[in-house]
Write an enzyme that holds these catalytic residues in place. Structure first.
Site, PDB file in Angstrom:
ATOM      1  CG  PHE A  68    -144.862  19.568 -61.231  1.00 17.21           C
ATOM      2  CD1 PHE A  68    -145.739  20.636 -61.147  1.00 17.21           C
ATOM      3  CD2 PHE A  68    -145.383  18.303 -61.438  1.00 17.21           C
ATOM      4  CE1 PHE A  68    -147.116  20.442 -61.263  1.00 17.21           C
ATOM      5  CE2 PHE A  68    -146.743  18.088 -61.554  1.00 17.21           C
ATOM      6  CZ  PHE A  68    -147.618  19.162 -61.465  1.00 17.21           C
ATOM      7  CE  LYS A  70    -140.352  18.475 -54.061  1.00 16.17           C
ATOM      8  NZ  LYS A  70    -139.223  19.388 -54.251  1.00 16.17           N
ATOM      9  CB  THR A  90    -133.806  19.171 -56.127  1.00 14.27           C
ATOM     10  OG1 THR A  90    -133.825  20.355 -56.911  1.00 14.27           O
ATOM     11  CG2 THR A  90    -132.401  18.933 -55.626  1.00 14.27           C
ATOM     12  NE  ARG A 116    -142.303  26.580 -43.839  1.00 13.13           N
ATOM     13  CZ  ARG A 116    -143.179  27.591 -43.805  1.00 13.13           C
ATOM     14  NH1 ARG A 116    -142.934  28.699 -44.484  1.00 13.13           N
ATOM     15  NH2 ARG A 116    -144.297  27.489 -43.100  1.00 13.13           N
ATOM     16  CG  ASN A 143    -132.153  20.605 -59.775  1.00  7.99           C
ATOM     17  OD1 ASN A 143    -131.697  20.502 -58.647  1.00  7.99           O
ATOM     18  ND2 ASN A 143    -132.330  21.771 -60.379  1.00  7.99           N
ATOM     19  CB  SER A 179    -132.791  25.213 -52.781  1.00  8.24           C
ATOM     20  OG  SER A 179    -133.895  25.186 -51.891  1.00  8.24           O
TER      21      SER A 179
END
Length: 356
Positions: A68, A70, A90, A116, A143, A179
């Site tokens: 959400f 990043k 991430t 994606r 992350n 991912s």
């Protein structure tokens, strides 16, 4: 009320409305008095919800999942909106644009999302600046994953670079090898590849390090990763990422949307299976963070009693609205009191203990 608002919001393409709503949230929570008021109304205030996990104090167990925020642009927002913590990213060592748009889709009949995105982010250096310039009221995890353009031979160095930049500023780090939207990334879940990455990250930081796994790997692969995490003394495991499975989806036209990972209720069943397997194998030797398909307080409670010390949500927040974190935390607190638990920690894994 939010159902009406959501219907209007859903008239706009997902990535566009995400950008607009996120900007509004940042604007509102940039004002200190509004931020304090929101936290007073929405925040987890019951002391029974607080816990100390891998040396970090969390005011509540529900956090915002990675994806959400990043680039850490909303660091001051998440505590005010009722989350007990947030995981940003991430992020990759180098900036990258991600995959071409459109790259996010709603599956309304499934209350799910397909994305994606491809790790679009401004790079670990930019995130480090954000983290250094703000003092959030709740813990912030980061992350990290591999830059798409980085050759496979330099994968470990890529992860190490991110850990070196953001590690000193994070409450914890999550190594993302799961991912489905970066070619070859999930192959890094193979134990020998993963071992080198984790050792590299551990060498760069002193903060707790966790690994995030996919729901689509086999039970034996889960066991191998779990054993590696124990061997390397990781802080824990985040389970799970999005799924590539399209089983049981009811939203029409799903195949026309193309590739991507699916989040929300379609991943819930497997996320619970993975959580139970993890807890059955390691008990409290690792911290388990459960993510995937949490919509209600009952869902959250089931994850806690199955062995999760912390929880995360993203899709539930999209479909549930601004009061969703509060509803989840209030429901957990009520179940703790009704069950006679003195603390959140006492409830973790309690369903497993009863079944033995």
């Amino acid at each position: 009320m939010y159902r009406v608002v959501r219907r209007l919001l859903f008239l706009t393409p997902p990535e566009r409305i995400h950008t607009l709503v996120f900007a509004m949230l940042r604007c509102v929570t940039s004002i200190a008095v509004l931020r304090r008021l929101l936290r007073w109304v929405l925040g987890p205030t019951d002391p029974v919800l607080a816990s100390t996990v891998f040396g970090v104090r969390f005011p509540g167990p529900l956090g915002l999942a990675a994806g959400f925020d990043k680039d850490g642009m909303g660091l001051l927002a998440w505590g005010a909106l009722g989350f007990g913590y947030a995981e940003v990213g991430t992020v990759t060592a180098y900036p990258q644009p991600g995959n071409p748009a459109p790259r996010m889709f709603r599956l309304p009949a499934d209350r799910a999302l397909l994305n994606r995105m491809g790790f679009n982010n401004n790079g670990a250096g930019a995130l480090a600046i954000q983290l250094a310039h703000h003092r959030p009221e709740v813990p912030i995890g980061v992350n990290i994953s591999k830059t798409k353009a980085t050759p496979a031979s330099h994968t470990v160095d890529d992860y190490r670079a991110s850990a070196r930049l953001v590690g000193p500023l994070a409450s914890y780090l999550v190594v993302n090898v799961s991912s489905p939207n970066t070619p070859g990334l999930r192959d890094l879940q193979a134990v020998e590849s993963l071992r080198a990455i984790l050792l590299g990250v551990l060498a760069e930081t002193s903060v707790p390090v966790l690994v995030k796994i996919a729901p689509d790997i086999s039970d034996s692969e889960i066991d191998d990763i779990t054993d590696l995490a124990v061997e390397l003394r990781l802080a824990g495991i985040v389970a799970t990422n999005t799924t590539v499975s399209r089983d049981c989806l009811v939203t029409p036209g799903i195949d026309a949307l193309g590739a991507g990972g699916i989040s929300g209720p379609p991943v819930a069943r497997r996320a619970v299976e993975v959580l139970r397997r993890l807890y059955g194998r390691v008990g409290d030797r690792l911290v388990l963070i459960s993510v995937g398909g949490i919509e209600t307080a009952d869902d959250a409670w089931d994850r806690i009693t199955a062995g999760a010390s912390l929880l995360q949500g993203y899709t539930g927040f999209i479909y549930g609205g601004g009061f969703w974190p509060k509803h989840i935390h209030d429901g957990i607190a009520r179940r703790l009191h009704d069950g006679g638990f003195a603390s959140l920690r006492d409830a973790v894994g309690s369903a497993t203990a009863k079944s033995e």
